[in-house]
Design a protein around this motif. Structure first.
Motif, PDB file in Angstrom:
ATOM      1  N   VAL A 286     -51.893  52.299 -28.317  1.00 45.21           N
ATOM      2  CA  VAL A 286     -51.745  53.048 -27.071  1.00 45.21           C
ATOM      3  C   VAL A 286     -50.882  54.293 -27.317  1.00 45.21           C
ATOM      4  O   VAL A 286     -49.762  54.191 -27.828  1.00 45.21           O
ATOM      5  CB  VAL A 286     -51.094  52.182 -25.971  1.00 45.21           C
ATOM      6  CG1 VAL A 286     -51.182  52.894 -24.625  1.00 45.21           C
ATOM      7  CG2 VAL A 286     -51.749  50.810 -25.891  1.00 45.21           C
ATOM      8  N   PHE A 287     -51.401  55.456 -26.924  1.00 44.27           N
ATOM      9  CA  PHE A 287     -50.688  56.714 -27.122  1.00 44.27           C
ATOM     10  C   PHE A 287     -50.139  57.231 -25.799  1.00 44.27           C
ATOM     11  O   PHE A 287     -50.852  57.302 -24.798  1.00 44.27           O
ATOM     12  CB  PHE A 287     -51.624  57.771 -27.709  1.00 44.27           C
ATOM     13  CG  PHE A 287     -52.222  57.384 -29.029  1.00 44.27           C
ATOM     14  CD1 PHE A 287     -51.427  57.260 -30.161  1.00 44.27           C
ATOM     15  CD2 PHE A 287     -53.584  57.120 -29.140  1.00 44.27           C
ATOM     16  CE1 PHE A 287     -51.969  56.890 -31.381  1.00 44.27           C
ATOM     17  CE2 PHE A 287     -54.139  56.764 -30.354  1.00 44.27           C
ATOM     18  CZ  PHE A 287     -53.337  56.644 -31.479  1.00 44.27           C
ATOM     19  N   SER A 288     -48.877  57.610 -25.815  1.00 45.29           N
ATOM     20  CA  SER A 288     -48.257  58.223 -24.636  1.00 45.29           C
ATOM     21  C   SER A 288     -48.723  59.670 -24.517  1.00 45.29           C
ATOM     22  O   SER A 288     -49.459  60.191 -25.368  1.00 45.29           O
ATOM     23  CB  SER A 288     -46.733  58.183 -24.759  1.00 45.29           C
ATOM     24  OG  SER A 288     -46.310  59.004 -25.842  1.00 45.29           O
TER      25      SER A 288
ATOM     26  N   THR B 117     -42.765  59.325 -24.287  1.00 46.10           N
ATOM     27  CA  THR B 117     -42.427  58.076 -24.961  1.00 46.10           C
ATOM     28  C   THR B 117     -43.174  56.922 -24.304  1.00 46.10           C
ATOM     29  O   THR B 117     -43.890  57.096 -23.322  1.00 46.10           O
ATOM     30  CB  THR B 117     -40.909  57.784 -24.871  1.00 46.10           C
ATOM     31  OG1 THR B 117     -40.597  57.332 -23.542  1.00 46.10           O
ATOM     32  CG2 THR B 117     -40.070  59.009 -25.204  1.00 46.10           C
ATOM     33  N   HIS B 118     -42.964  55.734 -24.848  1.00 40.92           N
ATOM     34  CA  HIS B 118     -43.621  54.536 -24.306  1.00 40.92           C
ATOM     35  C   HIS B 118     -43.113  54.161 -22.919  1.00 40.92           C
ATOM     36  O   HIS B 118     -43.702  53.293 -22.263  1.00 40.92           O
ATOM     37  CB  HIS B 118     -43.426  53.353 -25.264  1.00 40.92           C
ATOM     38  CG  HIS B 118     -41.983  53.007 -25.507  1.00 40.92           C
ATOM     39  ND1 HIS B 118     -41.233  52.271 -24.622  1.00 40.92           N
ATOM     40  CD2 HIS B 118     -41.151  53.297 -26.540  1.00 40.92           C
ATOM     41  CE1 HIS B 118     -40.012  52.102 -25.103  1.00 40.92           C
ATOM     42  NE2 HIS B 118     -39.935  52.728 -26.266  1.00 40.92           N
ATOM     43  N   LEU B 119     -42.053  54.819 -22.430  1.00 41.96           N
ATOM     44  CA  LEU B 119     -41.536  54.510 -21.092  1.00 41.96           C
ATOM     45  C   LEU B 119     -42.624  54.648 -20.025  1.00 41.96           C
ATOM     46  O   LEU B 119     -42.710  53.841 -19.102  1.00 41.96           O
ATOM     47  CB  LEU B 119     -40.369  55.440 -20.747  1.00 41.96           C
ATOM     48  CG  LEU B 119     -39.014  55.156 -21.377  1.00 41.96           C
ATOM     49  CD1 LEU B 119     -38.015  56.246 -20.981  1.00 41.96           C
ATOM     50  CD2 LEU B 119     -38.503  53.785 -20.967  1.00 41.96           C
ATOM     51  N   GLU B 120     -43.462  55.665 -20.151  1.00 38.45           N
ATOM     52  CA  GLU B 120     -44.485  55.902 -19.137  1.00 38.45           C
ATOM     53  C   GLU B 120     -45.622  54.882 -19.197  1.00 38.45           C
ATOM     54  O   GLU B 120     -46.457  54.823 -18.306  1.00 38.45           O
ATOM     55  CB  GLU B 120     -45.038  57.319 -19.268  1.00 38.45           C
ATOM     56  CG  GLU B 120     -45.795  57.589 -20.556  1.00 38.45           C
ATOM     57  CD  GLU B 120     -46.193  59.046 -20.702  1.00 38.45           C
ATOM     58  OE1 GLU B 120     -45.637  59.894 -19.967  1.00 38.45           O
ATOM     59  OE2 GLU B 120     -47.059  59.330 -21.555  1.00 38.45           O
TER      60      GLU B 120
ATOM     61  N   VAL C 106     -58.375  51.513 -28.848  1.00 42.75           N
ATOM     62  CA  VAL C 106     -57.470  52.644 -28.690  1.00 42.75           C
ATOM     63  C   VAL C 106     -57.434  53.044 -27.212  1.00 42.75           C
ATOM     64  O   VAL C 106     -58.457  53.032 -26.523  1.00 42.75           O
ATOM     65  CB  VAL C 106     -57.865  53.853 -29.559  1.00 42.75           C
ATOM     66  CG1 VAL C 106     -57.577  53.576 -31.011  1.00 42.75           C
ATOM     67  CG2 VAL C 106     -59.332  54.221 -29.376  1.00 42.75           C
ATOM     68  N   CYS C 107     -56.243  53.381 -26.764  1.00 36.43           N
ATOM     69  CA  CYS C 107     -56.016  53.721 -25.362  1.00 36.43           C
ATOM     70  C   CYS C 107     -54.972  54.823 -25.325  1.00 36.43           C
ATOM     71  O   CYS C 107     -54.195  54.998 -26.271  1.00 36.43           O
ATOM     72  CB  CYS C 107     -55.528  52.470 -24.617  1.00 36.43           C
ATOM     73  SG  CYS C 107     -55.072  52.702 -22.880  1.00 36.43           S
ATOM     74  N   GLY C 108     -54.957  55.592 -24.255  1.00 37.80           N
ATOM     75  CA  GLY C 108     -53.938  56.625 -24.148  1.00 37.80           C
ATOM     76  C   GLY C 108     -53.880  57.201 -22.752  1.00 37.80           C
ATOM     77  O   GLY C 108     -54.830  57.064 -21.972  1.00 37.80           O
ATOM     78  N   LEU C 109     -52.755  57.821 -22.450  1.00 38.94           N
ATOM     79  CA  LEU C 109     -52.532  58.434 -21.149  1.00 38.94           C
ATOM     80  C   LEU C 109     -52.393  59.941 -21.307  1.00 38.94           C
ATOM     81  O   LEU C 109     -51.662  60.427 -22.180  1.00 38.94           O
ATOM     82  CB  LEU C 109     -51.251  57.868 -20.510  1.00 38.94           C
ATOM     83  CG  LEU C 109     -50.804  58.507 -19.200  1.00 38.94           C
ATOM     84  CD1 LEU C 109     -51.776  58.158 -18.070  1.00 38.94           C
ATOM     85  CD2 LEU C 109     -49.389  58.048 -18.827  1.00 38.94           C
TER      86      LEU C 109
END
Length: 286
Positions: free
Chosen positions: A20-22, A27-30, A87-90
């Protein structure tokens, strides 16, 4: 220099890993609500901090190819250990996840872009962001920044107020950096172009999640992914009660459940335990 919060997050679980990509300079906080639900469901979860892409006190951003090479290396490391890797990302992380899926083809078990940013064209995109390519080629480009402004990708007013206080006090918040430099935006634009050109190479099952009122990236990015990927299994979830930060906003729990449900469908061997249906979303599914 890397701060403790900018060190990435890895949660060991079963043989299905989710990379998972921020978002850019974040950062990973979101991603925390999503990461927790995925891990609670048994998945191995890896949310790395990529050099020059994620938040750091060092203003250097490197270039988009270096970001992608690191993401591919991380995928390959996981694929060497786990039989299945999604794979996932925001936001820009969604764009990066799509690029990884294009490069790794059938090795990708699933791809899940959240708030895909193939264009900076949301209703809250500052007008001067479109001038950033011009500013990049000036000697002062490393000093020029575009500051994040309300609503910070959040329809939730209470959370938005908290983020606004953070932005005033800190360089990093739960929704990412309080400002983006012109070099970072320039490299992001180059990554977007690469990803748009290579969507046709994506064959993995694809779940696209996008808010109808996304303030940073218009839903046309989601439609573009839906239309151009070569996958035979594509689902688009449209959210009616969120803005850009879908992992933190009003529908965050529903989004996390939708992602988990989608991944379980492609898990091999299938999960033997009872799988509950995802939480219904207020938005339409198509």
């Amino acid at each position: 220099m890397t701060t403790p919060i900018a060190s990435g997050k890895f949660l060991a679980g079963n043989d299905f890993a989710v990379l998972v990509f921020s978002g850019l300079r974040s950062t990973h906080l979101e991603l925390q609500p999503l990461l927790k639900v995925l891990h609670d469901a048994g998945f191995t979860v890896d949310a790395p901090q990529l050099d020059g892409y994620g938040f750091a006190t060092d203003p250097a951003v490197g270039n988009w190819r270096h970001w992608l090479d690191q993401a591919l290396e991380r995928f390959d490391q996981l694929a060497a250990r786990y039989p299945q890797v999604a794979v996932c990302g925001l936001s820009m992380g969604a764009t990066l996840a799509l690029a990884v899926a294009a490069e790794r083809g059938e090795r990708v078990s699933a791809v899940i872009p959240l708030s895909t940013t193939l264009h900076y064209d949301g209703w809250n995109t500052p007008w001067y962001r479109f001038l950033s390519p011009l500013g990049y080629f000036t000697p002062l480009r490393h000093r020029m920044v575009i500051r994040e402004t309300p609503p910070f990708g959040l329809k939730n007013e209470r959370l938005r107020a908290w983020i606004e206080r953070q932005v005033a006090a800190e360089p990093i918040t739960a929704v990412g950096a309080s400002a983006l430099s012109l070099p970072a935006l320039h490299e992001a634009a180059r990554l977007m172009r690469f990803t748009r050109r290579n969507l046709k190479r994506i064959v993995a099952p694809t779940l696209i999640v996008h808010a109808l009122e996304d303030d940073i990236a218009h839903i046309r990015s989601a439609y573009e992914v839906q239309r151009k990927v070569a996958s035979h299994q594509v689902q688009l979830v449209k959210l009616a009660n969120s803005y850009h930060m879908v992992t933190l906003d009003f529908e965050r729990d529903a989004v996390a459940q939708q992602v988990t449900h989608f991944l379980r469908f492609f898990q091999n061997p299938p999960v033997t335990a009872s799988i509950t249906a995802p939480i219904p979303l207020e938005g339409a599914l198509s």
